[in-house]
Enzyme design. Structure first.
Site, PDB file in Angstrom:
ATOM      1  N   LYS A  22     -81.243  25.932  73.025  1.00 25.55           N
ATOM      2  CA  LYS A  22     -80.816  26.135  74.413  1.00 25.55           C
ATOM      3  C   LYS A  22     -79.399  25.620  74.628  1.00 25.55           C
ATOM      4  CE  LYS A  22     -81.681  23.134  77.663  1.00 25.55           C
ATOM      5  NZ  LYS A  22     -81.294  22.585  78.961  1.00 25.55           N
ATOM      6  N   ASN A  23     -79.141  24.375  74.209  1.00 22.99           N
ATOM      7  CA  ASN A  23     -77.834  23.772  74.467  1.00 22.99           C
ATOM      8  C   ASN A  23     -76.718  24.484  73.716  1.00 22.99           C
ATOM      9  OD1 ASN A  23     -78.995  21.923  76.190  1.00 22.99           O
ATOM     10  ND2 ASN A  23     -79.132  20.296  74.669  1.00 22.99           N
ATOM     11  N   CYS A 118     -80.481  18.302  86.120  1.00 20.38           N
ATOM     12  CA  CYS A 118     -81.552  17.292  86.158  1.00 20.38           C
ATOM     13  C   CYS A 118     -81.050  15.966  86.717  1.00 20.38           C
ATOM     14  CB  CYS A 118     -82.097  17.060  84.745  1.00 20.38           C
ATOM     15  SG  CYS A 118     -83.069  18.428  84.116  1.00 20.38           S
ATOM     16  N   ARG A 123     -73.575  11.654  85.099  1.00 20.29           N
ATOM     17  CA  ARG A 123     -73.030  12.688  84.230  1.00 20.29           C
ATOM     18  C   ARG A 123     -71.787  13.340  84.846  1.00 20.29           C
ATOM     19  NH1 ARG A 123     -78.425  16.020  82.505  1.00 20.29           N
ATOM     20  NH2 ARG A 123     -77.199  16.642  80.692  1.00 20.29           N
ATOM     21  N   ASP A 308     -82.514  13.252  74.079  1.00 24.81           N
ATOM     22  CA  ASP A 308     -83.436  14.293  74.518  1.00 24.81           C
ATOM     23  C   ASP A 308     -84.782  14.243  73.805  1.00 24.81           C
ATOM     24  OD1 ASP A 308     -81.838  15.320  76.474  1.00 24.81           O
ATOM     25  OD2 ASP A 308     -81.069  16.996  75.293  1.00 24.81           O
ATOM     26  N   ARG A 400     -87.020  25.674  81.662  1.00 26.79           N
ATOM     27  CA  ARG A 400     -85.587  25.567  81.392  1.00 26.79           C
ATOM     28  C   ARG A 400     -85.314  25.321  79.917  1.00 26.79           C
ATOM     29  NH1 ARG A 400     -83.139  21.068  83.673  1.00 26.79           N
ATOM     30  NH2 ARG A 400     -81.232  22.062  82.940  1.00 26.79           N
TER      31      ARG A 400
END
Length: 422
Positions: A22-23, A118, A123, A308, A400
């Site tokens: 995903k990233n 999120c 961040r 993560d 997601r």
């Protein structure tokens, strides 16, 4: 609102295919903005975040076709009609800020809303802005939007990040490909997703050296051309599903998994007593009889233990023999899953950025609530090892970052189902 029901059902056995990252995909998609020729991504994951990035690119005038059931993304930015990324889309996902560098590099201007995402810490995006300013960009924050200009185009420069930032490295790397002269990124992120982006950009005609190290050198070119690029395997999905047999026993092969993507994580699994072996198809995880051993974990930028995977690792350590300590050094406020695990009988004491976990013999099923993407799946993993039924609520976070999580776990013997909300 949907929920997922998990019932502890003993050891798992079989294969789980690992999707594209995903990233990585969310970073590769904005790279299409750097060229007027097509960029095609294969091995794309089918996730809601990918659909959000698609909507953002389409709002700028890019064309995005989802082919082969979403596994292939065919993109073209030959005729952009808009250089503003609006709040109504950007607010849904932090990765939206990654359109800033490409738009600025190719078109000399961009207006991008400050992003959302999120709730796991501040961040900030200031590192992105400082990096682009080092390449000659002019930045103004106004009414919740970044107004960026580079009237004469970006120029090469030296960017030294005060601390490692994956997103800022990605934005600067894309922008530097079209900057005049040479750009040097120091204290750059080293994640596999950075390497994957550099491989793709080089296939498009960029001149990048050093990706995967802390210093990346980019020699700017006049333009980039089209390319076809396979998205790297998702190391976070890989680590997550490796924990399924680690938590409830059995033997599972992760098809497409690569040891180099999760080396620090695998080291900790070994300390806990979990066996990981390479196979022709990927990685095989085996847990024998008895409880796993307690281990200490400190999250760190790659190649360290991934933040993560911290929530999922905590789920494993809840039933370990002994006392484990997990120290979170990447994001503040990332222990929101701890109170939910405690509802299942876990013994967890959180002080600031450290959680102390005293293992119990068995967790108990309970109704729990997901607070973010990784917390969602940690509660599902805990449910696999719990006695009785666990109901995980607010699972929209899962969509997601994990495709077909219920089906993949069912295929290896887990008793799990998704209940559709009214």
């Amino acid at each position: 609102m949907d929920s997922i029901v998990v019932t502890g059902n003993g050891p798992l056995s079989g294969q789980i295919p690992i999707a594209g990252a995903k990233n990585a995909c969310l970073t590769l998609m904005p790279a299409t903005l750097l060229s007027d020729e097509p960029l095609t991504l294969t091995n794309a994951p089918r996730l809601s975040d990918i659909r959000t990035m698609t909507a953002l690119l389409e709002s700028l005038g890019a064309e995005v076709q989802s082919l082969q059931g979403g596994r292939v993304l065919a993109m073209s930015s030959h005729d952009l009609t808009n250089l503003t990324a609006h709040y109504d889309i950007v607010r849904k996902m932090r990765a939206s800020i990654l359109v800033l560098g490409p738009l600025l590099a190719r078109h000399g201007q961009a207006v991008v809303s400050l992003p959302g995402g999120c709730a796991i810490g501040a961040r900030p995006v200031d590192l992105h802005l400082r990096a682009l300013e080092a390449m000659g960009a002019e930045m103004e924050l106004r009414d919740g939007y970044v107004h960026a200009r580079a009237p004469g185009g970006l120029k090469g420069g030296e960017v030294e990040f005060p601390f490692v930032s994956v997103g800022a490295t990605e934005n600067a790397l894309m922008a530097a490909t079209l900057a005049r002269g040479t750009t040097v990124l120091k204290n750059a992120a080293r994640e596999p997703e950075i390497v994957d982006l550099a491989v793709c950009l080089n296939a498009m005609g960029a001149r990048i050296e050093g990706a995967g190290s802390s210093t990346i050198t980019v020699e700017g070119v006049d333009s980039l051309h089209g390319a076809t690029h396979p998205v790297v395997a998702d190391r976070i999905e890989l680590g997550t599903y490796m924990l399924a047999p680690a938590i409830c026993g059995g033997e599972v092969e992760l098809v497409g998994g690569r040891l180099d993507l999760v080396a620090a994580f695998v080291e900790k699994l070994g300390e806990a007593g979990i066996e990981v072996a390479e196979t022709e198809a990927g990685l095989k995880v085996t847990r024998g009889d008895g409880r796993v051993r307690a281990v200490d974990v400190v999250t760190a930028p790659f190649p360290g233990f991934p933040t993560d995977l911290q929530a999922q690792m905590m789920a494993l350590l809840c039933t370990a023999e002994g006392v484990s300590r997990l120290e979170e050094r990447i994001f503040e406020n990332r222990f929101m899953h701890a109170p939910e695990l405690m509802r299942m009988g876990a013994k967890i004491d959180v002080h600031g950025g450290t959680a102390t976990v005293t293992g119990v013999e068995r967790l108990r099923g309970a109704p729990v609530m997901a607070t973010d993407l990784r917390a969602s799946v940690s509660l599902i993993l805990a449910g696999l090892a719990a006695e009785g039924e666990t109901v995980v609520n607010r699972v929209y976070h899962l969509d997601r970052g994990y495709e077909h999580v219920v089906r993949k776990l069912q295929d290896v013997g887990a008793k799990i189902e998704r209940i559709r909300g009214q």
